[in-house]
Design a protein around this motif. Structure first.
Motif, short mmCIF file in Angstrom:
data_model
loop_
_atom_site.label_atom_id
_atom_site.label_comp_id
_atom_site.label_asym_id
_atom_site.label_seq_id
_atom_site.Cartn_x
_atom_site.Cartn_y
_atom_site.Cartn_z
N HIS A 109 0.84 -1.21 0.00
CA HIS A 109 0.00 0.00 0.00
C HIS A 109 0.86 1.25 0.00
O HIS A 109 0.62 2.19 -0.77
N GLY A 166 1.44 3.51 -3.37
CA GLY A 166 0.95 4.87 -3.25
C GLY A 166 2.03 5.90 -3.50
O GLY A 166 1.81 6.91 -4.17
N LEU A 197 -2.86 4.68 0.94
CA LEU A 197 -3.76 4.00 0.00
C LEU A 197 -5.01 4.83 -0.27
O LEU A 197 -5.42 5.00 -1.43
N VAL A 225 -3.38 2.40 -5.37
CA VAL A 225 -2.38 1.35 -5.56
C VAL A 225 -2.16 1.13 -7.05
O VAL A 225 -2.73 1.85 -7.87
#
Length: 384
Positions: A196, A200, A252, A257
């Protein structure tokens, strides 16, 4: 330009879950449904939370049948239970599956129909009842996000209810509740958090806001994930990983993602492999693929993960990031190859898996380097 999304009120610290009853009572809730799974029931964690509720004169009914891959049918059943008992709030206790179902139940109490009717973007018409999340794993970030991922038993479809009305109102981050995680679960959920944060940070939607949380998550995971996995009673390691999971969840929620998640989802949906395990396995291959597009960011991530690459040229450090991730996966005793999963995955399945991955358009659009079907198949082959 960027938008910032935040969650509701969060309480962090050893033992804070004991305050859940007082909180709900202050909200005027007298009856709540606790959404959890059989592990939390077997370990006594559900009874522990219910005792805190009863001490505050908040009566609870417990549903302890959430599956690892939660379904629309189960969610509908919990919602019916909550309506029968006139529940005024929902508590999600457990990992991401339990929290996702709890979030969906909160809006089904006040909206008509099945959860299936709300799978999509922004389809919830009426706010739900208050929802309180108590994570017992450190990885999914569901206590932060506004989505609930549910499958349908009838046709096998797997999709999200995505709506700001699913965002939790309160979350209790109690590291003591993560002591019961066995090493494999600690490792796989921790790697989920890492993905995550990394996807990100390197994705197209990254912003100065999400970057702050990605850095904090990656720094903690690089230092503490191995310790939490192999010394599960270490309170500091458990605390740092629970914080890392939360920070990765904020990343996230704000930056999305990428390709790793797109490639991992069909492996879980078609072959029942755990989501964190799929992410951990595919990640090094996706990083290598993406290096030409974002070597600077992968180089920075390598430094935050503690790989000792400070001062290296970006491309070398970025490739070292992929190697370091492979070493981490091996140190955590997670599988590094699809062929090692013993799940029945064969090369003949790659075409169909790639088709499903391409359907994750939001994930792939956020990936720093474009992927087509051929690229997806190549990555599956490399991981095989």
């Amino acid at each position: 330009m960027f938008d910032m999304t935040w969650t509701g009120r969060v309480r962090f610290g050893a033992g804070v879950s004991a305050q859940v009853g007082e909180l709900l009572r202050s909200l005027g809730a007298e009856r709540v449904v606790v959404v959890t799974d059989e592990n939390m029931e077997r370990l006594g964690t559900a009874d522990r939370i219910c005792a805190h509720l009863e001490a505050a004169e908040v009566h609870s009914c417990v549903f302890a049948g959430v599956e690892p891959e939660p379904s629309v049918e189960t969610t509908d059943a919990v919602a019916e239970l909550a309506r029968e008992h006139d529940c005024q709030a929902v508590v999600g206790l457990g990992g991401g599956s339990c929290m996702d179902v709890a979030k969906a139940v909160s809006i089904l109490i006040t909206n008509q129909g099945s959860a299936a009717a709300y799978q999509g973007q922004g389809l919830v018409k009426v706010p739900g009842v208050p929802k309180v999340m108590i994570p017992t794993t450190a990885g999914t970030g569901s206590e932060v996000t506004s989505t609930a991922v549910l499958s349908r038993k009838g046709d096998g479809f797997k999709g999200s209810i995505s709506d700001d009305r699913l965002r939790p109102d309160y979350s209790f981050l109690d590291p003591e509740l993560t002591f019961t995680m066995p090493p494999k679960v600690t490792a796989s959920t921790g790697m989920d958090a890492l993905v995550h944060a990394l996807e990100g940070y390197t994705g197209r939607q990254a912003s100065p806001f999400s970057d702050l949380f990605a850095r904090e998550a990656l720094t903690r995971i690089g230092k503490w994930l191995r310790i939490a996995t192999w010394n599960g009673k270490d309170l500091e390691a458990r605390s740092e990983m629970l914080l890392a999971s939360f920070y990765a969840g904020v990343t996230l929620a704000n930056a999305g993602v990428g390709a790793c998640h797109a490639l991992a989802y069909p492996l879980g949906g078609s072959f029942g492999v755990g989501h964190g395990c799929c992410n951990a396995l595919m990640l090094p291959y996706v990083v290598r693929y993406n290096v030409p597009a974002r070597s600077d960011r992968y180089a920075q991530a390598a430094a935050w993960l503690g790989l000792g690459t400070e001062g290296w040229p970006d491309r070398e450090a970025a490739l070292a990031c992929a190697e370091g991730l492979e070493d981490l996966v091996e140190d955590l005793s997670l599988p590094r190859k699809l062929s090692a999963l013993k799940a029945g995955i064969e090369e003949k399945h790659f075409d169909a898996l790639a088709e499903v991955a391409l359907g994750m358009a939001d994930f792939l659009e956020n990936n720093p380097r474009p992927l087509d079907k051929k690229a997806c198949i190549v990555l599956y082959k490399e991981a095989f």
